[in-house]
Design a protein around this motif. Structure first.
Motif, PDB file in Angstrom:
ATOM      1  N   ARG A   1      42.788  38.915  45.949  1.00 51.01           N
ATOM      2  CA  ARG A   1      41.602  38.800  46.806  1.00 51.01           C
ATOM      3  C   ARG A   1      41.588  37.464  47.545  1.00 51.01           C
ATOM      4  O   ARG A   1      41.210  37.403  48.712  1.00 51.01           O
ATOM      5  CB  ARG A   1      40.331  38.959  45.976  1.00 51.01           C
ATOM      6  CG  ARG A   1      39.089  38.915  46.814  1.00 51.01           C
ATOM      7  CD  ARG A   1      37.886  39.352  46.052  1.00 51.01           C
ATOM      8  NE  ARG A   1      36.685  39.170  46.840  1.00 51.01           N
ATOM      9  CZ  ARG A   1      35.498  39.558  46.463  1.00 51.01           C
ATOM     10  NH1 ARG A   1      35.335  40.170  45.314  1.00 51.01           N
ATOM     11  NH2 ARG A   1      34.453  39.346  47.235  1.00 51.01           N
TER      12      ARG A   1
ATOM     13  N   GLY B   1      30.773  40.521  43.826  1.00 48.58           N
ATOM     14  CA  GLY B   1      30.177  41.315  44.895  1.00 48.58           C
ATOM     15  C   GLY B   1      30.143  40.597  46.214  1.00 48.58           C
ATOM     16  O   GLY B   1      30.473  39.468  46.387  1.00 48.58           O
TER      17      GLY B   1
ATOM     18  N   VAL C   1      37.064  41.527  32.492  1.00 47.15           N
ATOM     19  CA  VAL C   1      36.608  42.168  33.732  1.00 47.15           C
ATOM     20  C   VAL C   1      35.848  41.123  34.527  1.00 47.15           C
ATOM     21  O   VAL C   1      34.969  40.458  33.993  1.00 47.15           O
ATOM     22  CB  VAL C   1      35.705  43.386  33.450  1.00 47.15           C
ATOM     23  CG1 VAL C   1      35.182  43.979  34.748  1.00 47.15           C
ATOM     24  CG2 VAL C   1      36.429  44.438  32.624  1.00 47.15           C
TER      25      VAL C   1
ATOM     26  N   GLU D   1      34.056  41.085  38.337  1.00 53.06           N
ATOM     27  CA  GLU D   1      33.704  41.787  39.571  1.00 53.06           C
ATOM     28  C   GLU D   1      32.821  40.858  40.412  1.00 53.06           C
ATOM     29  O   GLU D   1      31.732  40.483  39.982  1.00 53.06           O
ATOM     30  CB  GLU D   1      32.940  43.081  39.278  1.00 53.06           C
ATOM     31  CG  GLU D   1      33.759  44.143  38.604  1.00 53.06           C
ATOM     32  CD  GLU D   1      34.829  44.733  39.509  1.00 53.06           C
ATOM     33  OE1 GLU D   1      34.610  44.777  40.743  1.00 53.06           O
ATOM     34  OE2 GLU D   1      35.873  45.135  38.987  1.00 53.06           O
TER      35      GLU D   1
ATOM     36  N   CYS E   1      42.827  40.453  35.561  1.00 53.55           N
ATOM     37  CA  CYS E   1      41.775  39.755  36.318  1.00 53.55           C
ATOM     38  C   CYS E   1      42.365  38.647  37.170  1.00 53.55           C
ATOM     39  O   CYS E   1      41.963  38.462  38.320  1.00 53.55           O
ATOM     40  CB  CYS E   1      40.740  39.159  35.363  1.00 53.55           C
ATOM     41  SG  CYS E   1      39.653  40.358  34.631  1.00 53.55           S
TER      42      CYS E   1
END
Length: 164
Positions: free
Chosen positions: A93, A164, A160, A162, A86
């Motif tokens: 990113r 969006g 995890v 995530e 992660c």
């Protein structure tokens, strides 16, 4: 025959409710009589307290992750909270976000700015696993974030993440 003395058929006879079964370790009946069903309830105050703690961890982790993407926080500050995969994905990113030139799009310079976590919800998957979701409001958009938290050595780690 009169209505008061008429015999009832077996289908019309009232059926007494069945006594619930209680599972007792070892299969023995409890001292008070035969087995009646009752499984000890989960301690609700402890679970509610744990869920509040998970929501607080999720909220602070999501806020910090969005600040990493904005470039206002170093990613290494999340090293204790995120697992290695992660953390490396978040760093990647963030690096991609910084590479976008400010003139490339009207929103490029304002991505992830002034973000606040609006709400967090958590759901217990098992004794050592929770899944959480968060709503993050930024200047230009609203984002959804999903997390999976697992207990490791009495500490919760995000396995995890995530965004969006």
């Amino acid at each position: 025959m009169s209505a008061m003395t008429s015999p009832r058929s077996a289908a019309e006879a009232p059926v007494p409710p069945a006594a619930p079964l209680r599972l007792v370790p070892g299969g023995a009946d409890p001292p008070g009589g035969p087995a009646t069903a009752s499984v000890p309830p989960a301690p609700l105050p402890r679970l509610a307290e744990e869920e509040r703690a998970i929501c607080a961890i999720s909220r602070s982790t999501v806020q910090a992750a969005i600040e990493v993407l904005a470039g206002t926080r170093p990613a290494q500050q999340l090293a204790r909270r995120l697992d290695e995969r992660c953390l490396s994905a978040l760093q990647h990113r963030a690096a991609l976000t910084r590479r976008v030139p400010c003139g490339a799009s009207p929103t490029a310079g304002r991505l992830h700015r002034n973000a606040t976590v609006r709400s967090v919800r958590a759901c217990r998957v098992s004794a050592d696993v929770y899944e959480a979701s968060a709503v993050v409001v930024e200047e230009l958009r609203v984002r959804a974030v999903a997390l999976r938290l697992e207990r490791s050595r009495l500490a919760w780690r995000v396995t995890v993440l995530e965004i969006g």
